[in-house]
Design a protein around this motif. Structure first.
Motif, PDB file in Angstrom:
ATOM      1  N   ASP A  19       0.822  -1.212   0.000  1.00 22.28           N
ATOM      2  CA  ASP A  19       0.000   0.000   0.000  1.00 22.28           C
ATOM      3  C   ASP A  19       0.855   1.261   0.000  1.00 22.28           C
ATOM      4  O   ASP A  19       0.511   2.253  -0.617  1.00 22.28           O
ATOM      5  N   GLN A  20       1.971   1.216   0.733  1.00 29.29           N
ATOM      6  CA  GLN A  20       2.873   2.377   0.786  1.00 29.29           C
ATOM      7  C   GLN A  20       3.963   2.228  -0.275  1.00 29.29           C
ATOM      8  O   GLN A  20       4.162   1.144  -0.811  1.00 29.29           O
ATOM      9  N   PRO A  21       4.727   3.317  -0.511  1.00 34.66           N
ATOM     10  CA  PRO A  21       5.913   3.171  -1.367  1.00 34.66           C
ATOM     11  C   PRO A  21       6.869   2.143  -0.745  1.00 34.66           C
ATOM     12  O   PRO A  21       6.852   1.941   0.471  1.00 34.66           O
ATOM     13  N   LYS A  22       7.688   1.515  -1.596  1.00 36.87           N
ATOM     14  CA  LYS A  22       8.564   0.427  -1.129  1.00 36.87           C
ATOM     15  C   LYS A  22       9.407   0.803   0.098  1.00 36.87           C
ATOM     16  O   LYS A  22       9.574  -0.001   1.015  1.00 36.87           O
ATOM     17  N   ALA A  23       9.956   2.029   0.116  1.00 35.00           N
ATOM     18  CA  ALA A  23      10.835   2.446   1.211  1.00 35.00           C
ATOM     19  C   ALA A  23      10.124   2.437   2.561  1.00 35.00           C
ATOM     20  O   ALA A  23      10.772   2.399   3.608  1.00 35.00           O
TER      21      ALA A  23
END
Ligand code: CTP
Ligand code: MG
Length: 221
Positions: A19-23
């Motif tokens: 759901d979030q950016p990979k980082a």
């Protein structure tokens, strides 16, 4: 000689599919970004760090750096559409008097001080860039869209390359000034005529691309 690290973490992580950016995908208790950030901050070879965050995630990145006590973080900026654009955004925060720029993918959390030393040392011999790499051990084929083999590529002399990649600051500035794109910074330096050296990389520096990779890194930690 001052060494500035640019930690590129602005990718969307489409292949990871979280759901979030990979980082900001979780690696244990903390976001993935925490591990490479802490390791760069702890490195005796690194003087300062610029974090390139996904657009809209600058604040969480700053808070994370504070939580980790990462005192070398000098700036946290928003990344661009491509990796090269994100590196360009990070470089804008590196002061004129910096000697060396080390560019590292946040997606490669298992960074060691030994690899950092291996890429920095040859710069004194006048190389325009130094990158860690591993010789290819599998047979390599080019495959068409129907799964049809187009050709088998001789493996001799083929290496896969990783980050951190080290460059004299003026060289990387010139290389990213154009509009070129490449999947790594060394590609930009090569395209502008630079001489790049490959040194021994580290199998542990694997890149988190898929959910399986994330699980593998978690088990290695
Ligand atoms: N990166 C970046 N800015 C971009 C694209 C990539 O800072 N516009 C960074 C990523 O955050 C990552 C590194 O470059 O640390 C390598 O990119 P990659 O593994 O391809 O990550 P993503 O682009 O996030 O993943 P995907 O291609 O699956 O979307
Ligand atoms: Mg990508």
């Amino acid at each position: 000689m001052s060494v500035w690290a640019i930690l590129v973490a602005a990718g969307r992580g489409e292949r990871l599919g979280s759901d979030q950016p990979k980082a900001f995908a979780k690696l244990g208790e903390l976001p993935l970004l925490a591990e490479p950030l802490r390791r760069l901050d702890d490195s005796e070879w690194v003087d300062a760090v610029v974090v390139v965050a996904p657009p809209g995630w600058e604040e969480p990145a700053i808070l994370l750096a504070e939580e980790l006590g990462a005192g070398k973080v000098r700036a946290c900026v928003s990344g661009g559409e491509t990796r090269a654009a994100s590196v360009r955004a990070g470089l804008a925060e590196v002061p004129e008097d910096a000697a060396v720029v080390l560019v590292h993918d946040a997606a490669r959390p298992l960074l060691s001080d030994e690899v950092i030393e291996r890429v920095l040392t040859p710069l004194a011999e006048g190389w325009d860039g130094v990158v860690p790499g591993l010789p290819v051990s599998d047979t390599v084929k080019r495959v068409g869209s129907d799964g049809d083999v187009v050709e088998t590529i001789a493996r001799d002399g083929l290496w896969t390359v990783q980050t951190p990649q080290a460059f004299p600051a003026d060289v990387i500035r010139r290389a990213v000034a154009g509009f070129g794109d490449a999947t790594d910074c060394a590609g930009l330096v090569e395209a502008s005529g630079g001489r790049v050296k490959v040194v021994a990389g580290d199998p542990l520096l694997l890149k988190v691309t898929t959910a399986d990779d994330l699980a593998r890194v978690a088990s290695l930690l």
